[in-house]
Scaffold this active site. Sequence first.
Site, PDB file in Angstrom:
ATOM      1  N   ARG A 185       1.676 -11.744   5.378  1.00  0.00           N
ATOM      2  CA  ARG A 185       3.590 -12.523   4.991  1.00  0.00           C
ATOM      3  C   ARG A 185       4.605 -12.076   6.082  1.00  0.00           C
ATOM      4  O   ARG A 185       5.857 -12.141   6.383  1.00  0.00           O
ATOM      5  CB  ARG A 185       4.103 -11.476   3.699  1.00  0.00           C
ATOM      6  CG  ARG A 185       2.912 -12.635   3.147  1.00  0.00           C
ATOM      7  CD  ARG A 185       3.485 -12.272   1.162  1.00  0.00           C
ATOM      8  NE  ARG A 185       5.594 -12.052   0.967  1.00  0.00           N
ATOM      9  CZ  ARG A 185       5.906 -11.993   0.078  1.00  0.00           C
ATOM     10  NH1 ARG A 185       5.149 -11.521  -0.512  1.00  0.00           N
ATOM     11  NH2 ARG A 185       6.618 -12.705  -0.271  1.00  0.00           N
ATOM     12  N   PRO A 231       0.712  -1.471   0.398  1.00  0.00           N
ATOM     13  CA  PRO A 231       0.343  -0.716   0.140  1.00  0.00           C
ATOM     14  C   PRO A 231       1.250   1.449   0.061  1.00  0.00           C
ATOM     15  O   PRO A 231       1.769   1.687   0.563  1.00  0.00           O
ATOM     16  CB  PRO A 231      -0.894  -0.500   1.256  1.00  0.00           C
ATOM     17  CG  PRO A 231      -1.003  -1.810   1.258  1.00  0.00           C
ATOM     18  CD  PRO A 231       0.235  -2.322   0.570  1.00  0.00           C
ATOM     19  N   GLU A 232       0.751   2.176  -0.578  1.00  0.00           N
ATOM     20  CA  GLU A 232       1.429   3.403  -0.875  1.00  0.00           C
ATOM     21  C   GLU A 232       0.656   4.710  -0.396  1.00  0.00           C
ATOM     22  O   GLU A 232      -0.347   4.200   0.422  1.00  0.00           O
ATOM     23  CB  GLU A 232       1.457   3.236  -2.193  1.00  0.00           C
ATOM     24  CG  GLU A 232       2.209   2.557  -2.859  1.00  0.00           C
ATOM     25  CD  GLU A 232       3.249   2.860  -4.607  1.00  0.00           C
ATOM     26  OE1 GLU A 232       3.333   3.991  -5.261  1.00  0.00           O
ATOM     27  OE2 GLU A 232       2.797   1.445  -5.480  1.00  0.00           O
ATOM     28  N   ARG A 261      14.332  -2.690  -8.596  1.00  0.00           N
ATOM     29  CA  ARG A 261      12.742  -2.508  -8.621  1.00  0.00           C
ATOM     30  C   ARG A 261      12.524  -2.445 -10.037  1.00  0.00           C
ATOM     31  O   ARG A 261      13.054  -1.553 -10.997  1.00  0.00           O
ATOM     32  CB  ARG A 261      12.362  -0.859  -7.626  1.00  0.00           C
ATOM     33  CG  ARG A 261      12.390  -1.072  -6.909  1.00  0.00           C
ATOM     34  CD  ARG A 261      11.727  -1.761  -6.014  1.00  0.00           C
ATOM     35  NE  ARG A 261      10.444  -2.016  -5.984  1.00  0.00           N
ATOM     36  CZ  ARG A 261       9.500  -1.138  -4.901  1.00  0.00           C
ATOM     37  NH1 ARG A 261       9.970  -0.358  -4.065  1.00  0.00           N
ATOM     38  NH2 ARG A 261       8.807  -0.989  -5.588  1.00  0.00           N
ATOM     39  N   LYS A 292       3.294   6.795   4.075  1.00  0.00           N
ATOM     40  CA  LYS A 292       2.816   5.007   3.764  1.00  0.00           C
ATOM     41  C   LYS A 292       2.514   4.717   5.126  1.00  0.00           C
ATOM     42  O   LYS A 292       2.192   3.544   5.549  1.00  0.00           O
ATOM     43  CB  LYS A 292       3.197   3.819   3.105  1.00  0.00           C
ATOM     44  CG  LYS A 292       3.771   4.896   1.743  1.00  0.00           C
ATOM     45  CD  LYS A 292       4.714   3.415   1.129  1.00  0.00           C
ATOM     46  CE  LYS A 292       6.221   3.871  -0.176  1.00  0.00           C
ATOM     47  NZ  LYS A 292       6.333   2.921  -0.579  1.00  0.00           N
TER      48      LYS A 292
END
Length: 293
Positions: free
Chosen positions: A133, A2-3, A282, A53
Site C-alpha cells: 500500500r 507494525p508496532e 481510532r 516503530k
Amino acid sequence: MPELPEVEVVRRQLAGPLVGRQIVEAWAHPSRKFASGADAIGSEIEVLRRRGKYLIAELDCGRELVIHLGMTGRLCFATTASVRDAPPTPAVQPRDGPATEVMDAAEVTLADPYVRAWWRLDNGDVLCLHDVRRFGRIAVCDRGNYSELPTLAAMGPEPLEGDLDAGAFWRASRRSSQRIKTQLLNQRLIAGVGNIYADEALFLAGINPSARSISKPRAERLLAALRDVLVASIERGGSTLRDYYSLEGAGDNQKYFVCYGRAGEPCVRCGTELRRRVLDQRSSTWCPTCQQR
C-alpha cells in the site's frame, strides 16, 4: 501497522545478517517516500537499532538509513531473481489491494512490483522492502538529523529502557489534556505503542481509554502493563492480524489478546461484554466494568 514488538522482532532477526556488511548496489522507487534509499550505496552497516516503530541502520559514513514499515511493509531477503532481472521501476504501479494476497507468499523476487527498494550486500544477499500500500517510508539522513521525519524527531522515551520511571511517565501525561489512549498513540508520551498494545495495556491497568488524566498509581500500573504486553509480544514473535510477517513468518501474540479486537465478547475478568468506540479517529475496545472512568 507494525508496532514496537513487531519492529523489534525484525531488528533482532536482521542484525546478524546486516551488521558489518557493505551495501554495494541499491535501487529505490522514485517516489519521494522511498527514493533516498539508494543513497546508502557504498556504506557499511555498523549498527541496526530501533526507535519506536522505526528501524535505523547506522552507516560508517556518518549517516543513517531509516525505515518505517507503514501499514503493509515487510523487510525480507529476495530470492530467485537476480538484481539485474528487476526492472528499474514497474511500467504501471499495481493498484492497492488486499495485502494478504501478497503477504502470504513465502518468497519475494526483485521483479515483484510491490518491492519499493532493495540493497545488495557485499556477500550477495539482497534485502528488499516489500510494501503493497506504499505507506512505508525510507530516509537516508545525517546521524540524528530527523528534520524530514517529524514523528521520529519528537518521539518520547522508549518504554523498555530503564531510564524511564513511572514518575516521569505520569508527569509527562499531565502536560496534555488529550485522552490517555490518544496520548499513547501520538508517540510523544512514549515510543512505539499503537492501537493493539494501547488497548491491551489500558485493560490490564484498569484505565478507561477516554480518561483525560490519571493518578500517579494508575500511571505506574499503566507503564508496568505496557512493558508486560510489549515484552510478551516480542517473545511470541509479534502480532500477525493481516499484513505483518517477520523473516521467520507470522507471529503468535494475536492468540493471547484479552481486549484488542474483542468487542462484543465477554471480559476475561468479569464477563461483561466488551465495548468498542471510536476515540479521536481510532477504534478502542474496553470493559465498561473493569475500566470505569
